[in-house]
Write an enzyme that holds these catalytic residues in place. Structure first.
Site, PDB file in Angstrom:
ATOM      1  N   CYS A 156      51.107  89.045  28.803  1.00 64.23           N
ATOM      2  CA  CYS A 156      49.865  89.463  28.578  1.00 64.23           C
ATOM      3  C   CYS A 156      49.927  90.861  27.965  1.00 64.23           C
ATOM      4  O   CYS A 156      49.222  91.000  27.070  1.00 64.23           O
ATOM      5  CB  CYS A 156      49.082  89.596  29.838  1.00 64.23           C
ATOM      6  SG  CYS A 156      48.773  88.213  30.682  1.00 64.23           S
ATOM      7  N   ASP A 184      25.540  81.706  15.868  1.00 63.88           N
ATOM      8  CA  ASP A 184      24.366  80.984  16.819  1.00 63.88           C
ATOM      9  C   ASP A 184      24.582  80.836  18.192  1.00 63.88           C
ATOM     10  O   ASP A 184      24.019  80.347  18.886  1.00 63.88           O
ATOM     11  CB  ASP A 184      24.194  79.612  16.042  1.00 63.88           C
ATOM     12  CG  ASP A 184      25.612  78.761  16.189  1.00 63.88           C
ATOM     13  OD1 ASP A 184      26.448  79.317  16.821  1.00 63.88           O
ATOM     14  OD2 ASP A 184      25.573  77.507  15.767  1.00 63.88           O
TER      15      ASP A 184
HETATM   16  C1  BEZ Z   1      52.557  87.009  32.425  1.00 60.54           C
HETATM   17  O1  BEZ Z   1      51.587  87.568  31.464  1.00 60.54           O
HETATM   18  O2  BEZ Z   1      53.783  87.428  31.993  1.00 60.54           O
HETATM   19  C2  BEZ Z   1      52.596  86.050  33.243  1.00 60.54           C
HETATM   20  C3  BEZ Z   1      51.202  86.077  33.983  1.00 60.54           C
HETATM   21  C4  BEZ Z   1      51.314  85.170  35.297  1.00 60.54           C
HETATM   22  C5  BEZ Z   1      52.407  84.073  35.066  1.00 60.54           C
HETATM   23  C6  BEZ Z   1      53.370  83.950  34.464  1.00 60.54           C
HETATM   24  C7  BEZ Z   1      53.400  85.153  33.276  1.00 60.54           C
END
Ligand code: BEZ
Length: 254
Positions: free
Chosen positions: A80, A171
């Site tokens: 992330c 929309d």
């Molecule tokens: C990550 O963002 O690295 C991750 C998050 C949850 C499970 C596996 C990877």
């Protein structure tokens, strides 16, 4: 639910009823996995949520722009952190395309602010983080939008969100959705590419072929007749195939 609210209870030694219990009411327990998907063409739910940039009322926040909502499993996770850094760097590209961005994960606003510092440090970014991260601690959006990943849970067993992408048109209708598991990070060049395709095909009677990129040739859509195709796309070419059916019609990008 019980269809007959008054039912006999037996013990393990006898099948005769030993007492009678009246069920006054049964409150269904909503499962976190009991999600509803938003379908293409549906008006996207006008949710209200807290974020790192204050309270968001979705439709008001989007105004007349395109919207992209992308979800993350959790704050302080490695994939992330790379994804949010990448989107932050690509923000000017999304802005050029008239798109407003929002991220969401199952943590609170305070955690998001702390995590943003890591995202910026790891991805060599400075200044204000360019888009809001929505807090979905109670998993309300995750459930409402069908983003729960049954394979990913917090240490305490709470489910996490998958990596969803929703593209919402001016929309307010859903134009595209993609769902990746937590273990596979997304390719945001692909998200820009699909936005280009969605915006082109929203107004022109073409479709974009495999691996299409802005500026390359397009397909005339099947429901355009031969005569219409000649008028609308004078440079289009009909490709001959063994079936003899003239359905593969390419044109320079209109
Ligand atoms: C990550 O963002 O690295 C991750 C998050 C949850 C499970 C596996 C990877």
């Amino acid at each position: 639910y019980y269809s007959n609210p008054t039912f006999p209870v037996t013990n393990s030694w006898t099948t005769s009823p030993v007492t009678t219990v009246e069920v006054v009411s049964v409150t269904p327990c909503p499962s976190l996995l009991d999600s509803t998907m938003v379908n293409l063409g549906d008006v996207f739910p006008n949710f209200t949520a807290e974020s790192t940039k204050g309270t968001i009322h979705l439709h008001e926040y989007l105004g007349d722009k395109w919207g992209i909502l992308f979800s993350h499993p959790a704050d302080y996770t490695p994939v992330c952190t790379t994804e949010l850094g990448r989107v932050a760097k690509l923000t000017p590209e999304f802005t050029k395309r008239n798109c407003k961005l929002m991220a969401v994960s199952c943590d609170n606003v305070e955690d998001h602010h702390g995590w943003i510092k890591d995202i910026q440090a790891y991805n060599n970014l400075d200044g204000n983080f360019p888009f809001p991260i929505i807090a979905d601690e109670k998993r309300e959006l995750a459930v409402q939008l069908g983003m729960v990943d049954p394979d990913e849970k917090t240490a305490s067993g709470l489910p996490l969100t998958a990596r969803a992408v929703f593209v919402i048109g001016p929309d307010k209708k859903l134009k595209l959705s993609i769902l990746y598991p937590a273990t596979t990070g997304r390719n945001f060049d692909e998200i820009l590419r699909v936005v280009d395709s969605l915006q082109l095909t929203a107004h022109k009677k073409v479709a974009t072929p495999a691996d299409w990129k802005q500026g390359s040739s397009c397909m005339v859509v099947p429901n355009i007749s031969k005569e219409q195709a000649k008028q609308m796309f004078p440079q289009h070419k009909v490709h001959q195939v063994p079936s003899g059916k003239e359905y593969i019609r390419t044109t320079p990008q209109p």
